[in-house]
Design a protein around this motif. Structure first.
Motif, PDB file in Angstrom:
ATOM      1  N   GLU A  35      41.196  33.828  35.385  1.00  0.00           N
ATOM      2  CA  GLU A  35      42.283  32.985  36.090  1.00  0.00           C
ATOM      3  C   GLU A  35      43.421  34.025  36.435  1.00  0.00           C
ATOM      4  O   GLU A  35      43.812  33.908  37.749  1.00  0.00           O
ATOM      5  CB  GLU A  35      42.884  32.135  35.067  1.00  0.00           C
ATOM      6  N   LYS A  36      43.692  34.885  35.786  1.00  0.00           N
ATOM      7  CA  LYS A  36      44.767  35.873  36.333  1.00  0.00           C
ATOM      8  C   LYS A  36      44.311  36.632  37.816  1.00  0.00           C
ATOM      9  O   LYS A  36      45.069  36.765  38.685  1.00  0.00           O
ATOM     10  CB  LYS A  36      45.095  36.881  35.231  1.00  0.00           C
ATOM     11  N   THR A  37      42.992  37.240  37.736  1.00  0.00           N
ATOM     12  CA  THR A  37      42.481  37.838  38.994  1.00  0.00           C
ATOM     13  C   THR A  37      42.570  36.604  40.250  1.00  0.00           C
ATOM     14  O   THR A  37      43.087  36.953  41.150  1.00  0.00           O
ATOM     15  CB  THR A  37      41.271  38.276  38.863  1.00  0.00           C
ATOM     16  N   LEU A  38      42.206  35.515  39.931  1.00  0.00           N
ATOM     17  CA  LEU A  38      42.082  34.345  40.734  1.00  0.00           C
ATOM     18  C   LEU A  38      43.418  34.045  41.404  1.00  0.00           C
ATOM     19  O   LEU A  38      43.790  33.965  42.780  1.00  0.00           O
ATOM     20  CB  LEU A  38      41.606  33.144  40.190  1.00  0.00           C
ATOM     21  N   LEU A  39      44.362  33.886  40.566  1.00  0.00           N
ATOM     22  CA  LEU A  39      45.866  33.547  40.994  1.00  0.00           C
ATOM     23  C   LEU A  39      46.414  34.473  41.727  1.00  0.00           C
ATOM     24  O   LEU A  39      47.083  34.386  42.856  1.00  0.00           O
ATOM     25  CB  LEU A  39      46.846  33.354  39.774  1.00  0.00           C
TER      26      LEU A  39
END
Length: 339
Positions: free
Chosen positions: A85-89
């Motif tokens: 999730e962090k990388t996607l955001l």
């Protein structure tokens, strides 16, 4: 050149489109010039190639170039992949800051290739529904519709395709596209149209179908089965003029020039496409992409094999353009492609 004449817009997945026949994201193919070409052929919407969020975070120039949009392309969906999730955001934020004109953000949960799976991305997310749902919920904060491209769930999964799709929609996805093959099939075997239609019927207006759309009947079956839209993938480069044929069969008002199998007209459009690719992507990309498109464009016409061979031997864009022009002149004289 335009594919749809006087067609009212419809809203699917939070995006206004001319029609429900869309160009799927294709690695190495759906570059801006190709997307614009297919929009001119009538595609209601196109997608970027699958873009690495990690590549954006690391400042890859090549990855950032994949964010370009040309005038006349929209609507365009930005398709991203990441394993968490962090990388996607973070990647999505960088993408939208660099190119804010996208109409929706797509999360790829379908790619079955090992180099993507190893990162926990693509079809690996089918095994991680909690993370998949969190990705959708968090990405909604960017203010754009969130779309997901996924696959038929593999056997033995804790959720079936319908339940996984419902979970994504409950998390806030505006549209889910289902490719009818499981990850282990990759691109072999047959697409399971029944599982797509079953899921689309459960979530009216929210599910698109993908996989083995090679003729107008394939598209019509998915749409009549309840799909809000269809993605045309490999069928689009087997025959670039498949999309206007599908639209015509569906009753859309299509420019008759795009339905003609007259060789001179098609060659002229290929010349226009080649020139645009050269300008935007460079000569090498133009040669590779055009040779791929031309492999099936004149299938069934006399002399098509000789035409393809002569084009395939071109060493540069000028040579390819001249070969195309020569064949165009022959076609316009009514001498057919076999000379």
């Amino acid at each position: 050149m335009t594919g749809i004449v006087g067609q009212d817009e419809i809203n699917i997945g939070g995006v206004s489109v001319d029609n429900p026949v869309w160009l799927a994201p294709l690695a190495g193919i759906t570059v801006p010039s190709v997307r614009l070409f297919f929009r001119r052929l009538g595609a209601g919407l196109t997608h970027t190639e699958m873009i690495s969020c990690a590549g954006l975070i690391h400042g890859s120039i090549k990855t950032f170039r994949m964010l370009r949009i040309l005038d006349g392309e929209r609507p365009v969906v930005l398709q991203l992949f990441a394993g968490d999730e962090k990388t996607l955001l973070e990647g999505a934020g960088l993408a939208l800051s660099a190119s804010p004109s996208f109409d929706a953000i797509g999360i790829n949960m379908a790619c079955p290739m090992p180099k993507v799976l190893r990162k926990g991305a693509g079809a690996r997310l089918l095994e991680r529904p909690d993370i998949a749902g969190s990705m959708v919920r968090s990405l909604r904060g960017n203010g754009l519709p969130v779309w997901v491209k996924t696959r038929k769930m593999p056997s033995g999964s804790p959720m079936d395709t319908r339940d996984f799709t419902g979970m994504l929609l409950d998390a806030g996805a505006s549209q889910v596209c289902i490719h009818g093959r499981s990850p282990v099939q990759r691109y072999g075997g047959s697409s399971d149209r029944e599982v797509i239609i079953e899921t689309a019927s459960a979530f009216p207006g929210m599910v698109a179908g993908s996989g083995d759309v090679f003729c107008s009947r394939d598209a019509a079956e998915l749409l009549e089965g309840g799909c809000a839209a269809v993605f045309v993938a490999r069928g689009a480069f087997r025959d670039p003029f498949l999309i206007p044929v599908i639209l015509d069969e569906l009753g859309f008002d299509v420019d008759r020039k795009l339905l003609s199998r007259e060789p001179g007209s098609r060659i002229e459009m290929m010349q226009e496409l080649g020139a645009l690719i050269v300008e935007e992507e460079g000569e090498r990309a133009a040669l590779l992409l055009l040779k791929r498109f031309l492999s099936g464009i004149f299938k069934g016409l006399r002399g098509a094999s000789l035409f393809r061979r002569s084009v395939g031997m071109a060493a540069n864009w000028r040579e390819m353009h001249d070969i195309l022009q020569e064949w165009k002149v022959f076609a316009e004289r009514g001498e057919h492609l076999d000379r």
